[in-house]
Structures are given as structure tokens and as C-alpha cells.
Design a protein around this motif. Sequence first.
Motif, mmCIF file in Angstrom:
data_model
loop_
_atom_site.group_PDB
_atom_site.id
_atom_site.type_symbol
_atom_site.label_atom_id
_atom_site.label_comp_id
_atom_site.label_asym_id
_atom_site.label_seq_id
_atom_site.Cartn_x
_atom_site.Cartn_y
_atom_site.Cartn_z
ATOM 1 N N ARG A 171 6.196 -8.441 11.829
ATOM 2 C CA ARG A 171 5.369 -7.242 11.941
ATOM 3 C C ARG A 171 5.672 -6.459 13.211
ATOM 4 O O ARG A 171 5.540 -5.239 13.257
ATOM 5 N N GLY A 172 6.090 -7.178 14.255
ATOM 6 C CA GLY A 172 6.375 -6.514 15.527
ATOM 7 C C GLY A 172 7.677 -5.738 15.552
ATOM 8 O O GLY A 172 7.952 -5.021 16.514
ATOM 9 N N VAL A 250 2.198 -5.226 2.962
ATOM 10 C CA VAL A 250 1.171 -6.039 3.604
ATOM 11 C C VAL A 250 0.159 -5.155 4.329
ATOM 12 O O VAL A 250 0.534 -4.297 5.136
ATOM 13 N N LYS A 251 -1.125 -5.385 4.044
ATOM 14 C CA LYS A 251 -2.188 -4.644 4.724
ATOM 15 C C LYS A 251 -2.600 -5.367 6.006
ATOM 16 O O LYS A 251 -2.282 -6.551 6.208
ATOM 17 N N CYS A 252 -3.303 -4.667 6.854
ATOM 18 C CA CYS A 252 -3.682 -5.230 8.153
ATOM 19 C C CYS A 252 -4.572 -6.460 8.015
ATOM 20 O O CYS A 252 -4.567 -7.335 8.887
ATOM 21 N N ASN A 253 -5.348 -6.554 6.917
ATOM 22 C CA ASN A 253 -6.235 -7.701 6.727
ATOM 23 C C ASN A 253 -5.536 -8.885 6.063
ATOM 24 O O ASN A 253 -6.163 -9.895 5.760
ATOM 25 N N GLY A 254 -4.205 -8.766 5.827
ATOM 26 C CA GLY A 254 -3.452 -9.857 5.241
ATOM 27 C C GLY A 254 -3.248 -9.759 3.750
ATOM 28 O O GLY A 254 -2.451 -10.501 3.176
ATOM 29 N N ASN A 263 11.784 -0.674 -3.840
ATOM 30 C CA ASN A 263 11.881 -1.330 -2.529
ATOM 31 C C ASN A 263 11.147 -0.504 -1.485
ATOM 32 O O ASN A 263 11.749 0.251 -0.729
ATOM 33 N N ASN A 264 9.841 -0.612 -1.486
ATOM 34 C CA ASN A 264 9.050 0.158 -0.514
ATOM 35 C C ASN A 264 8.057 -0.743 0.205
ATOM 36 O O ASN A 264 6.914 -0.371 0.448
ATOM 37 N N GLY A 265 8.491 -1.958 0.532
ATOM 38 C CA GLY A 265 7.629 -2.871 1.259
ATOM 39 C C GLY A 265 7.468 -2.481 2.710
ATOM 40 O O GLY A 265 8.140 -1.573 3.213
ATOM 41 N N GLY A 266 6.596 -3.180 3.400
ATOM 42 C CA GLY A 266 6.373 -2.900 4.809
ATOM 43 C C GLY A 266 4.976 -3.340 5.222
ATOM 44 O O GLY A 266 4.203 -3.865 4.430
ATOM 45 N N PHE A 267 4.661 -3.094 6.475
ATOM 46 C CA PHE A 267 3.362 -3.466 7.031
ATOM 47 C C PHE A 267 2.534 -2.215 7.283
ATOM 48 O O PHE A 267 3.043 -1.218 7.810
ATOM 49 N N GLU A 268 1.266 -2.305 6.914
ATOM 50 C CA GLU A 268 0.342 -1.226 7.232
ATOM 51 C C GLU A 268 0.192 -1.151 8.744
ATOM 52 O O GLU A 268 0.086 -2.180 9.421
ATOM 53 N N LYS A 269 0.198 0.074 9.277
ATOM 54 C CA LYS A 269 0.118 0.231 10.732
ATOM 55 C C LYS A 269 -1.094 1.064 11.118
ATOM 56 O O LYS A 269 -1.436 2.036 10.456
ATOM 57 N N VAL A 270 -1.717 0.676 12.211
ATOM 58 C CA VAL A 270 -2.900 1.376 12.696
ATOM 59 C C VAL A 270 -2.472 2.555 13.561
ATOM 60 O O VAL A 270 -1.729 2.399 14.526
ATOM 61 N N GLU A 278 0.032 4.072 5.990
ATOM 62 C CA GLU A 278 0.688 3.132 5.093
ATOM 63 C C GLU A 278 2.203 3.230 5.285
ATOM 64 O O GLU A 278 2.778 4.314 5.336
ATOM 65 N N ASP A 279 2.834 2.056 5.324
ATOM 66 C CA ASP A 279 4.296 2.002 5.390
ATOM 67 C C ASP A 279 4.843 2.858 6.515
ATOM 68 O O ASP A 279 5.643 3.762 6.307
ATOM 69 N N GLY A 280 4.385 2.586 7.706
ATOM 70 C CA GLY A 280 4.815 3.384 8.842
ATOM 71 C C GLY A 280 6.301 3.358 9.084
ATOM 72 O O GLY A 280 6.837 4.237 9.722
ATOM 73 N N ILE A 281 6.990 2.343 8.558
ATOM 74 C CA ILE A 281 8.429 2.266 8.799
ATOM 75 C C ILE A 281 9.205 3.203 7.891
ATOM 76 O O ILE A 281 10.363 3.487 8.148
#
Length: 498
Positions: A171-172, A250-254, A263-270, A278-281
Motif C-alpha cells: 500500500r505504501g 482494496v478499500k481503506c477498511n480492508g 486490470n484496474n486494481g489498487g488501494f483506496e487513498k484518503v 478511488e484508485d489513486g494510482i
Amino acid sequence: MNIQPETRSTTIMISKAVKSMLKEVDSNGSLIPVSSLNDSSGKLNLLSLIVKTRPRCGCFWQEPKYQSRGFSLSDVLKPGEHEDKPLNPDVKESDFVDHSGTFGDKKEINSEGNVEGLAADLKLNLDLKCSNEQESSFGRLKKEEVEVKELVNYSKDKRLDMTHPVIKQTRGKPRAILGVLTERIMTSQPCPVTNKVQKRGNVGATVSACVALSMKASMKQSGSTQTESDVSLKIPEYTVIAFSLIELKVKCNGKFDLCLFSNNGGFEKVRSNYEMEEDGIMDLVEDFAANSPLNLNKELEKLSGHFQVLSVLPAATRSSLLQLFKTTMEDREAVSVLESVLDQTCDGETPDLGDLEESERETVQAILDLVDQCVGKDEDEFRSSLLSAIHLIVSAMDGMTDEGLSVLGSCCSPPVLQALQILVQHVAAGIGETLSLRDAGLAVLTEVVVFGRTESLFGHSKVTLKREEDTLRTEMKDQPGYLPLVMSITVKGLASLV
């Protein structure tokens, strides 16, 4: 013939053989080839977590990098969530393909040139024939795949443990995406891979000189060279050679979703206390199809700041960097290794150089030392810009064809690089005007050997040079993909160091 364990050269052999096979049997490109047999040693199990690192912004020609972390999806679920029912979906086994093949390339170079001067005439003749042929017999390959429907049902209402080291570290990283391995291709028998290289050549020279203005002396000299190598290895049975994965959003709450159709995976970013992105990357990377139209001039203009950073370096530093790049170009694998190390360095990581060959470690260290010499204690921003510029050039080198990179390595003298830069700018402008080889900047191209190399370089980059006496026109081929761009970036970057 020698049977050898996996080394750097045999790793390249295996990678080429797998990629060649997948081009024939995987038309939609859904399978990911392993980069090393070490990757498949207990790491690429079904439902393993795979970290996918997308290319750095602007380097869309680069392939994503994949790395197994040795954990499965069950290992990173929130404590207590996997105890209700173990994650054990059905696995379907089937025959994939029965494959054997031969691939390679053959090159023949014939060149003749004259150098005239007040004191002597020199005539050069070069006849070089090269062939690189690789044979592989994977035999009957097996496919294992999980029942995705079961995986989807199991994942409902499950959460990832966001404090797990793998999740936290992935995530980092802004370009990292988490995926689950759902399909893999395995050998069912030992598979031989053989690489045969043959090089034969003849070089001749004739020198005629005026002696004491009244006599004429002549000397002829010729030589020949022949190099052959034949290396063979065997890939063990039950070895994973390719795989596919499903990315996780992946959402911030897991909570997480499986990206089944794209192929649009990624981590939700605050973004703030009240907003989510959503999908800040996703806005960091441009998707680019290999045969898409490309505005070369626009893309190069975006990167002009990188070339400017290189051009203002001290002359001695520019000269040293140019020599390091030229040396690195002689080894295709060394270019890829350098790109990977610089990519990590640009992310603020400290790459492990322990697995590198001595020459590669020396090159990396020499580049980092040159950067440190140019950067003061409080110039972190300039250091970052300089590393990014260097990485851009190496990344573009890595995106070139093997043949194009090899030719460019012999074109690194200042006059030739300056001429190549003029041609690149002309191609990028796309105006189709005729250039005059009588212009000072292009005069070096009138030399037969130099023009031959230039024609080859541009040809391997999907650009045709059409010469008529002392004039020259450039013409980009249909659907050139990214090859003209990566060649242009490399040329402009190297020319910035002259």
C-alpha cells in the motif's frame, strides 16, 4: 554441448523461450511469463499473493514487474475471518499445449567505404554474417486454475488485515497493485532449451599512399573471424513457466473486490478527512497499446525537462555518464538490471546489489557517485530530478529492440549523436521535408559506415530513411508503436550529454 545450471545467461535463454512460446499460444496476452526459474520454486502457488508494479509515469512502454511475497490470500485476511471456512476452491487441471519450436534471427552485413585524404586513400570492406537460433521443446504443458466463482463467493464480506506487513508495504508504494494467482502453466517433463550462436566475418582494407610525391605504395590486408557457441539446459518437470492473476481493488477498511473483467486494481487513498480518491494510482500511468497512433513531438516535449537537467551537468560528468551508458548498451541484460535498480532508487528505496555481477555493481555505483558529486546537501529536489532523468534514458534503452540497441552503441561519438538528434527532431515534427546532407550537422552521415548504422538504427525503430545523393527524407512506418519514441528518447538523452 554443455548442460549448465541457471545463470544470468541461461535465465535470458529461458525467458526468451517462454516469451516466444506464449506469443504463439496466448493470443490475448493474459499469461505472464516467469523471469527466472527461481520465481517458480514454491512461490507461484495457486492463490499466492502477487505484487504488480506498474511502470513509472511517462514510461508506458515498460512492462509491469511482478513479484511473489510468499503469502497466500488466506494469510493476509483479517484475524478470525478465515476461520469460519478455509479458502480451498476447486482446482481444474487440463492439458494446455504440446509445444516445440525454433526461433532466432540471421543478419548479414556487407559494407564498403573509402576514406580519402591528402596523404592516403583507405578502402574498407566488411562482410559479417550472424545467426542466433534457439530451440525449445516444452512438450506437453499442463494448466492448473482455481474455480474463480468459488473464490468470488468466498471473498464476499471478507476483509484484508491492513496491518499485515505485505499489505502495509504494498500500500505504501504508489504504483503497486495486489493480485491473486489464479492460473499457472507447468511443465510435465524435463524440457530442453538450446541456444546456438554463429558469427562469421571477413574484414579487408586497402591502403594507397603517395610516397615522396613521386612514388605510389599500396598495401592490402584482410582477416576473418569465426565464433560459435552452443549452450543447452533443461527445465525440470513441474516447473511453473507462466501464470495469470486477478487484481484486487482494496478499500481503506480492508474490504476488497476482485477485478474480473479489467486490470484496474489498487488501494483506496484518503485525500482528506471527508474525501476519498478511488484508485489513486490510476492517474499516474498512461495505458498505451503497442500499435496505437503516437504524437512523437508531443511526447518528447513532455520530457524536455529531463533532457535539460542532463545538459546542464558539468562536462566531465556528462562525458562519464555517456561512457557508462555506451558500455552498458553492450549487454542487453545489464540494461534491464540497471533500469530496475534505478527504478527502485527513484522510489527512495535502497536496492540490494548483492545479486548483481561485479561489472553491473560497478556501473550502478559509478552512476550514483556521479549524482552525489553534482548534488549539494540541500538539493534533494535536484537529486530526484537527475535520477529521474537518468532512469528515463535507461528505461528507453531497455524498450529498444536488441538490434537497435546494439547499433546505437556504435553511434555514441558526439558528431554522430548530434546528427541523430537532428533526424529525431525531423521525424518528430512529421513535416516530411527533405534534409540536405551538406548541412554541417548532418555531414557525418555521408560516411558510408555511419549512414549504414544510422539506417539500421532507424529501421529497427520503424522509421525509414530514404536517401537520394545528398538529400535525405524520413518516413515513419504504419503502426510503429512505441519504438520510434524510445529510440528518440535515448538519442536525445545521449545527445544531451555531449
